[in-house]
Enzyme design. Structure first.
Site, PDB file in Angstrom:
ATOM      1  N   GLY A  16       0.805  -1.327  -0.054  1.00 32.76           N
ATOM      2  CA  GLY A  16       0.241   0.015  -0.050  1.00 32.76           C
ATOM      3  C   GLY A  16       0.673   1.308   0.076  1.00 32.76           C
ATOM      4  O   GLY A  16       0.287   2.274   0.633  1.00 32.76           O
ATOM      5  N   SER A  17       2.025   1.357  -0.692  1.00 36.07           N
ATOM      6  CA  SER A  17       2.813   2.634  -0.642  1.00 36.07           C
ATOM      7  C   SER A  17       2.097   3.487  -1.759  1.00 36.07           C
ATOM      8  O   SER A  17       2.260   4.714  -1.327  1.00 36.07           O
ATOM      9  CB  SER A  17       4.096   2.305  -0.857  1.00 36.07           C
ATOM     10  OG  SER A  17       4.489   1.825  -2.400  1.00 36.07           O
ATOM     11  N   ASN A  18       1.446   3.109  -2.655  1.00 35.25           N
ATOM     12  CA  ASN A  18       0.811   4.199  -3.640  1.00 35.25           C
ATOM     13  C   ASN A  18      -0.368   4.480  -2.800  1.00 35.25           C
ATOM     14  O   ASN A  18      -0.592   5.889  -2.843  1.00 35.25           O
ATOM     15  CB  ASN A  18       0.434   3.403  -4.869  1.00 35.25           C
ATOM     16  CG  ASN A  18       1.330   3.222  -5.898  1.00 35.25           C
ATOM     17  OD1 ASN A  18       1.714   4.314  -6.443  1.00 35.25           O
ATOM     18  ND2 ASN A  18       2.102   2.050  -5.934  1.00 35.25           N
ATOM     19  N   MET A  95      -4.268  -7.627  -6.316  1.00 36.81           N
ATOM     20  CA  MET A  95      -4.017  -8.516  -7.291  1.00 36.81           C
ATOM     21  C   MET A  95      -5.019  -9.307  -7.810  1.00 36.81           C
ATOM     22  O   MET A  95      -4.932 -10.610  -7.744  1.00 36.81           O
ATOM     23  CB  MET A  95      -2.670  -9.245  -6.486  1.00 36.81           C
ATOM     24  CG  MET A  95      -1.766  -8.598  -6.177  1.00 36.81           C
ATOM     25  SD  MET A  95      -0.939  -7.709  -7.329  1.00 36.81           S
ATOM     26  CE  MET A  95      -0.046  -9.250  -8.273  1.00 36.81           C
ATOM     27  N   ARG A  96      -6.066  -8.712  -8.377  1.00 38.60           N
ATOM     28  CA  ARG A  96      -7.114  -9.666  -8.672  1.00 38.60           C
ATOM     29  C   ARG A  96      -7.858  -8.881  -9.865  1.00 38.60           C
ATOM     30  O   ARG A  96      -7.798  -7.688 -10.228  1.00 38.60           O
ATOM     31  CB  ARG A  96      -8.504  -9.458  -7.752  1.00 38.60           C
ATOM     32  CG  ARG A  96      -8.221 -10.420  -6.771  1.00 38.60           C
ATOM     33  CD  ARG A  96      -9.422 -10.576  -5.673  1.00 38.60           C
ATOM     34  NE  ARG A  96     -10.720 -11.203  -6.342  1.00 38.60           N
ATOM     35  CZ  ARG A  96     -10.771 -12.276  -6.771  1.00 38.60           C
ATOM     36  NH1 ARG A  96     -10.101 -13.264  -6.068  1.00 38.60           N
ATOM     37  NH2 ARG A  96     -11.991 -12.738  -7.262  1.00 38.60           N
ATOM     38  N   LEU A  97      -7.819  -9.873 -11.142  1.00 36.21           N
ATOM     39  CA  LEU A  97      -8.657  -9.301 -12.452  1.00 36.21           C
ATOM     40  C   LEU A  97     -10.071  -8.936 -11.788  1.00 36.21           C
ATOM     41  O   LEU A  97     -10.726  -9.659 -11.072  1.00 36.21           O
ATOM     42  CB  LEU A  97      -8.695 -10.321 -13.310  1.00 36.21           C
ATOM     43  CG  LEU A  97      -7.268 -10.640 -13.779  1.00 36.21           C
ATOM     44  CD1 LEU A  97      -7.374 -11.824 -14.859  1.00 36.21           C
ATOM     45  CD2 LEU A  97      -6.581  -9.524 -14.373  1.00 36.21           C
ATOM     46  N   ASN A 112      -5.827   1.988 -12.469  1.00 32.58           N
ATOM     47  CA  ASN A 112      -4.885   1.095 -12.205  1.00 32.58           C
ATOM     48  C   ASN A 112      -3.660   1.844 -12.379  1.00 32.58           C
ATOM     49  O   ASN A 112      -3.394   2.590 -13.192  1.00 32.58           O
ATOM     50  CB  ASN A 112      -5.029  -0.165 -12.966  1.00 32.58           C
ATOM     51  CG  ASN A 112      -4.070  -1.142 -12.527  1.00 32.58           C
ATOM     52  OD1 ASN A 112      -3.929  -1.288 -11.265  1.00 32.58           O
ATOM     53  ND2 ASN A 112      -3.536  -1.888 -13.402  1.00 32.58           N
ATOM     54  N   HIS A 114       0.270   0.465 -13.335  1.00 29.34           N
ATOM     55  CA  HIS A 114       1.052  -0.616 -13.717  1.00 29.34           C
ATOM     56  C   HIS A 114       2.443  -0.401 -13.883  1.00 29.34           C
ATOM     57  O   HIS A 114       2.897   0.876 -14.356  1.00 29.34           O
ATOM     58  CB  HIS A 114       0.718  -0.824 -15.211  1.00 29.34           C
ATOM     59  CG  HIS A 114       1.182  -2.116 -15.834  1.00 29.34           C
ATOM     60  ND1 HIS A 114       0.918  -3.581 -15.380  1.00 29.34           N
ATOM     61  CD2 HIS A 114       1.927  -2.352 -16.978  1.00 29.34           C
ATOM     62  CE1 HIS A 114       1.732  -4.547 -15.899  1.00 29.34           C
ATOM     63  NE2 HIS A 114       2.507  -3.709 -17.002  1.00 29.34           N
TER      64      HIS A 114
HETATM   65  C1  GRF Z   1       3.011  -1.430  -7.630  1.00 32.07           C
HETATM   66  O1  GRF Z   1       4.389  -1.756  -8.259  1.00 32.07           O
HETATM   67  C2  GRF Z   1       2.133  -1.124  -8.768  1.00 32.07           C
HETATM   68  O2  GRF Z   1       2.418  -0.879  -9.889  1.00 32.07           O
HETATM   69  C3  GRF Z   1       1.489  -2.624  -8.887  1.00 32.07           C
HETATM   70  O3  GRF Z   1       1.398  -3.250  -7.720  1.00 32.07           O
HETATM   71  C4  GRF Z   1       2.353  -2.672  -6.779  1.00 32.07           C
HETATM   72  C5  GRF Z   1       1.679  -1.955  -5.667  1.00 32.07           C
HETATM   73  O4  GRF Z   1       2.767  -1.359  -4.721  1.00 32.07           O
HETATM   74  N1  GRF Z   1       0.175  -2.625  -9.664  1.00 32.07           N
HETATM   75  P1  GRF Z   1       2.184  -0.823  -3.346  1.00 32.07           P
HETATM   76  O5  GRF Z   1       1.512  -1.840  -2.845  1.00 32.07           O
HETATM   77  O6  GRF Z   1       1.427   0.373  -3.621  1.00 32.07           O
HETATM   78  O7  GRF Z   1       3.670  -0.665  -2.573  1.00 32.07           O
END
Ligand code: GRF
Length: 206
Positions: A16-18, A95-97, A112, A114
């Site tokens: 969850g760093s994003n 991590m789910r479609l 999303n 990527h």
């Molecule tokens: C990131 O690398 C993003 O591009 C991918 O999943 C990862 C999530 O990282 N979709 P975080 O959990 O936000 O650190």
């Protein structure tokens, strides 16, 4: 004229760093006209849940293993998002479609990120795919989610050069840094009503 304030839900499966970057931007006033209604994880041990609690954001576990199939899971997810009045769904390492149930419920309102420059290297392990291929430049892409895997309209991209002495780890770390900046920017623009979609083409208006 910006509509809003936009109600956001962030969906995660892990670190969850994003998510943290978006929370920090909201708290610092770098994203305005928005609030995070909830964080939803399909995994009970996702560290992102701790992050949400620290910021008094409702942290919800919706365990996919409790549902017979993707459609049933997504139906419950849509219901949960509707209950929270969500207008923008931000996937941040979820991590789910998604099935058509979710996509059709939030047309051009699911984002999303990527970790590669789409349309190159879609799917899992994108950083490794790009590193192993030997590209000189890679990066990250924020896009809307459609029925395909990482195929939706592109909102923003950031380029990360592959350095001579890069390892997969050092490259992944630099991409991650760019992800935080780029995702915050995309959410900010969306919440300011500046992201317009016409078919595949996204324009950012002033
Ligand atoms: C990131 O690398 C993003 O591009 C991918 O999943 C990862 C999530 O990282 N979709 P975080 O959990 O936000 O650190």
């Amino acid at each position: 004229m910006a509509a809003g304030p936009f109600v956001i839900a962030v969906l995660v499966s892990g670190n969850g760093s994003n998510f943290q970057a978006i929370v920090d931007a909201l708290e610092a006033g770098r994203i305005t006209n928005a609030s995070i209604a909830c964080l939803i994880s399909n995994k009970a041990d996702a560290y992102a849940l701790e992050r949400a609690k620290k910021h008094a954001i409702p942290a919800i576990v919706l365990d996919h293993k409790l549902f017979p199939d993707r459609r049933a899971y997504d139906t419950a997810l849509v219901e949960l998002l509707r209950q929270h009045g969500v207008q923008l769904v931000v996937l941040a390492g979820f991590m789910r479609l998604l099935s058509p149930v979710m996509i059709e419920a939030f047309p051009n309102a699911i984002m999303n990120i990527h970790p590669a420059l789409l349309p190159s290297f879609p799917g899992v392990d994108a950083q490794k795919q790009a590193f192993d291929y030997g590209v000189r430049y890679t990066g990250c892409t924020v896009h809307f989610v459609d029925q395909g895997t990482d195929t939706g309209p592109i909102i923003l991209q950031a380029v990360v050069p592959v350095l001579q002495d890069d390892t997969l780890e050092s490259l992944t770390q630099r991409i991650h840094g760019e992800e935080h900046r780029t995702y915050v920017e995309a959410v900010r623009l969306f919440c300011e009503g500046r992201v317009l979609v016409d078919g595949r083409k996204v324009s950012i208006c002033d």
